[in-house]
Design an enzyme around this catalytic site. Structure first.
Site, PDB file in Angstrom:
ATOM      1  N   LYS A  60       0.845  -1.198   0.000  1.00 10.90           N
ATOM      2  CA  LYS A  60       0.000   0.000   0.000  1.00 10.90           C
ATOM      3  C   LYS A  60       0.878   1.245   0.000  1.00 10.90           C
ATOM      4  CE  LYS A  60      -3.852  -1.908   2.741  1.00 10.90           C
ATOM      5  NZ  LYS A  60      -4.881  -1.892   1.702  1.00 10.90           N
ATOM      6  N   ARG A  68      -9.747 -11.922   2.595  1.00  9.43           N
ATOM      7  CA  ARG A  68     -10.588 -13.041   2.151  1.00  9.43           C
ATOM      8  C   ARG A  68      -9.876 -14.386   2.338  1.00  9.43           C
ATOM      9  NH1 ARG A  68     -11.069 -10.240  -3.612  1.00  9.43           N
ATOM     10  NH2 ARG A  68     -10.637  -8.471  -2.258  1.00  9.43           N
TER      11      ARG A  68
HETATM   12  N1  BES Z   1      -7.885  -3.875   4.371  1.00 10.97           N
HETATM   13  C1  BES Z   1      -8.084  -3.547   3.028  1.00 10.97           C
HETATM   14  C2  BES Z   1      -9.418  -2.872   2.746  1.00 10.97           C
HETATM   15  C3  BES Z   1      -9.654  -1.531   3.380  1.00 10.97           C
HETATM   16  C4  BES Z   1      -9.515  -0.386   2.620  1.00 10.97           C
HETATM   17  C5  BES Z   1     -10.065  -1.406   4.680  1.00 10.97           C
HETATM   18  C6  BES Z   1      -9.769   0.852   3.175  1.00 10.97           C
HETATM   19  C7  BES Z   1     -10.312  -0.164   5.257  1.00 10.97           C
HETATM   20  C8  BES Z   1     -10.176   0.955   4.489  1.00 10.97           C
HETATM   21  C9  BES Z   1      -8.037  -4.821   2.154  1.00 10.97           C
HETATM   22  O1  BES Z   1      -7.232  -5.831   2.639  1.00 10.97           O
HETATM   23  C10 BES Z   1      -7.509  -4.412   0.815  1.00 10.97           C
HETATM   24  O2  BES Z   1      -6.428  -3.919   0.767  1.00 10.97           O
HETATM   25  N2  BES Z   1      -8.293  -4.634  -0.212  1.00 10.97           N
HETATM   26  C11 BES Z   1      -7.903  -4.292  -1.534  1.00 10.97           C
HETATM   27  C12 BES Z   1      -8.383  -5.385  -2.459  1.00 10.97           C
HETATM   28  C13 BES Z   1      -7.856  -5.267  -3.857  1.00 10.97           C
HETATM   29  C14 BES Z   1      -6.358  -5.494  -3.885  1.00 10.97           C
HETATM   30  C15 BES Z   1      -8.563  -6.264  -4.727  1.00 10.97           C
HETATM   31  C16 BES Z   1      -8.525  -2.952  -1.903  1.00 10.97           C
HETATM   32  O3  BES Z   1      -9.668  -2.720  -1.531  1.00 10.97           O
HETATM   33  O4  BES Z   1      -7.848  -2.147  -2.520  1.00 10.97           O
HETATM   34 ZN    ZN Z   2      -5.193  -5.648   2.050  1.00 13.78          ZN
END
Ligand code: BES
Ligand code: ZN
Ligand code: ZN
Length: 497
Positions: free
Chosen positions: A270, A344
């Site tokens: 991230k 997931r």
């Molecule tokens: N923990 C994050 C989702 C999240 C985003 C929680 C903002 C709280 C606030 C999750 O693990 C994630 O990073 N999801 C990705 C999925 C993508 C790579 C398909 C996302 O939402 O960008």
């Molecule tokens: Zn994530």
């Protein structure tokens, strides 16, 4: 500081809160303020609009009384959420006055039952009083110690005190969840989250078992372990059991909370901005710990098993990588396209475990799962994916009592196609679009046809600033709705939500 909230009389308290409905012709007050209020209304200084707060002082027998008027709008438009919000404003006003005690006059109207009114007032006050400031040094001066709710009808006192207790438990367990989310990831990591679950089990009356890495490996939770392995903090699998319905031992509600105590994204790293709030990625686990605490404390006539696959998603030489093909406890293979879609992977092993080993008959998973849910629903509403409309209906009934908002997303077969992999049974990302739906449906592949609700709280578990009865940080999203869902809906007969 905690505020004591109790039912009592308004004698020797100099700060009084008076509720005023916009369509109430004469406000009845024993402080001799009826005429003054009428005068304010004539001058349109205060008319009783929903959310309006008006403060004045009144001299009486050598003392000065602080009077706070709280506007509640029109009687037939009132609901519990308006009351929560109004009384969180009342709380802030009382605190400004730096008094130790205040009295809130209870109100009764035909449209809303008294129990709901009292619960909403209580939640507005206790939740509105919360702030996470334990790491700030310096003296924290809090004057307010006690709030008395007066004018409770005598014949209903016992019943209403029960409602007050229930509301206090729900507020306390919501704050427990907020605290768990707000604690930084150097304080709450898998082992300490498990310790907190154990403490809650002792305090509220449920059983907690914690599995270490060896046991997790033995169970075959390959997907969970793939996410966990790059961290120096070992994973923990937390099982919380509450059996309150011995006559229906086979009916078990399985709650599964996402427990990423930190999510850096892993190799699909991230940005710094995306990472700073990622201590909140265990918001789902905080919700199930809070909910089972409330369920156990209230000794609900139901059976609930809550599980959390707790780990950190970090980077190391042995970390899982985009392109890896991993296994899972259910035996399905998964192609990893993005290591940031880790939640997931942990959840499917937890869902499989709670069905296979704990014999859960209905499943709710709750997770800060996708950024996409923020795009779809913003930060007020939790996205839902389900395979069962009736179960969804129960969630909506529960949400009417909690005031939390939920919205169902589509789950058509076309979306299921998006998570099929060319090289494995499934892939962990379904492409660019409909990210919340495909993430939910990925988990749905592991529920074995059982009634299932997936709650994506990525938008609702965290507040960017203070709003109504939320403070900046963790919100405790899901705790109260999961409690009411477990309790089952019993209509009290009143017209209003
Ligand atoms: N923990 C994050 C989702 C999240 C985003 C929680 C903002 C709280 C606030 C999750 O693990 C994630 O990073 N999801 C990705 C999925 C993508 C790579 C398909 C996302 O939402 O960008
Ligand atoms: Zn994530
Ligand atoms: Zn995550």
């Amino acid at each position: 500081m905690d505020i004591k909230l109790l039912v009592g009389k308004c004698s020797d308290v100099d700060t009084v809160v008076i509720p005023v409905f916009q369509d109430e012709e004469e406000v009845n007050t024993c402080e001799g303020t009826a005429a003054v209020i009428k005068n304010f209304r004539n001058k349109e200084l205060f008319i009783g609009n929903n959310g309006e707060i008006f403060f004045f002082t009144k001299e009486s027998e050598n003392t000065i009384k602080n009077i706070i008027l709280v506007g509640l709008g029109k009687k037939n438009e009132i609901d519990m959420e308006k009351i929560r919000i109004s009384y969180s404003k009342v709380l802030k006003k009382i605190k400004e006055l730096k008094v130790e005690k205040a009295v809130i006059k209870f109100f009764e109207i035909e449209e809303l039952c008294k129990g709901k009114t009292l619960k909403a007032i209580t939640e507005g006050i206790i939740l509105g009083n919360y702030k996470f400031d334990k790491y700030k040094s310096g003296e924290k001066k809090e004057t307010l110690k006690e709030i008395i709710i007066s004018n409770i009808p005598k014949d209903k006192k016992e019943k209403l005190e029960e409602k007050l207790q229930e509301a206090l438990v729900l507020a306390e367990t919501t704050l427990l969840a907020r605290n768990l989310v707000n604690e930084p990831a150097n304080v709450i990591y898998p082992e300490t989250l498990a310790e907190e679950a154990k403490k809650a089990g002792i305090k509220y009356g449920f059983d907690v078992e914690v599995f270490d890495e060896a046991k997790i490996k033995n169970l075959g939770m390959d997907a969970f372990l793939s996410v966990a392995k790059a961290s120096a903090n070992p994973p923990r699998f937390i099982v919380m059991r509450y059996f309150g319905d011995s006559e229906n031992k086979e009916d078990i509600l399985g709650l599964v909370g996402k427990g990423l105590t930190y999510d850096s994204g892993g190799y699909s790293l991230k940005s710094n901005d995306g990472m700073v709030t990622m201590k909140c990625d265990m918001g789902g686990s905080a919700a199930v710990i809070g909910a089972i605490s409330a369920i156990a404390k209230q000794k609900l006539n139901t059976n609930v098993i809550a599980v959390v696959a707790a780990c950190e998603n970090l980077i190391a030489g042995n970390g899982y990588k985009p392109g890896d093909i991993i296994g899972s406890m259910a035996g399905k293979s998964i192609e990893v396209l993005n290591t940031d879609a880790e939640g997931r992977l942990t959840l499917v092993d937890a869902v499989h475990y709670v069905i296979d080993k704990e014999k859960a008959t209905k499943i709710v998973d709750i997770a800060t799962l996708t950024g996409a849910v923020l795009g779809a629903l913003g930060n007020t509403t939790t996205g839902v994916v389900t395979n069962n409309d009736e179960f969804y209906g129960e969630l909506i009934e529960a949400s009417k009592l909690s005031g939390e908002k939920f919205w169902q997303l589509p789950a058509f077969d076309e979306y299921k196609e998006l998570i099929k992999s060319d090289v494995a049974d499934l892939k962990n990302v379904g492409g660019k679009y409909a990210g919340t739906v495909t993430a939910g449906l990925f988990i749905g592949e592991f529920v074995q046809g059982k009634p299932w609700l997936h709650l994506d709280i990525a938008g609702t578990a965290w507040a960017d600033g203070e709003k109504n009865y939320l403070s900046k940080g963790g919100t405790g999203a899901g705790v109260r709705t999961l409690y009411y869902l477990a309790k089952g809906h019993k209509s009290c007969g009143c017209k209003v939500k």
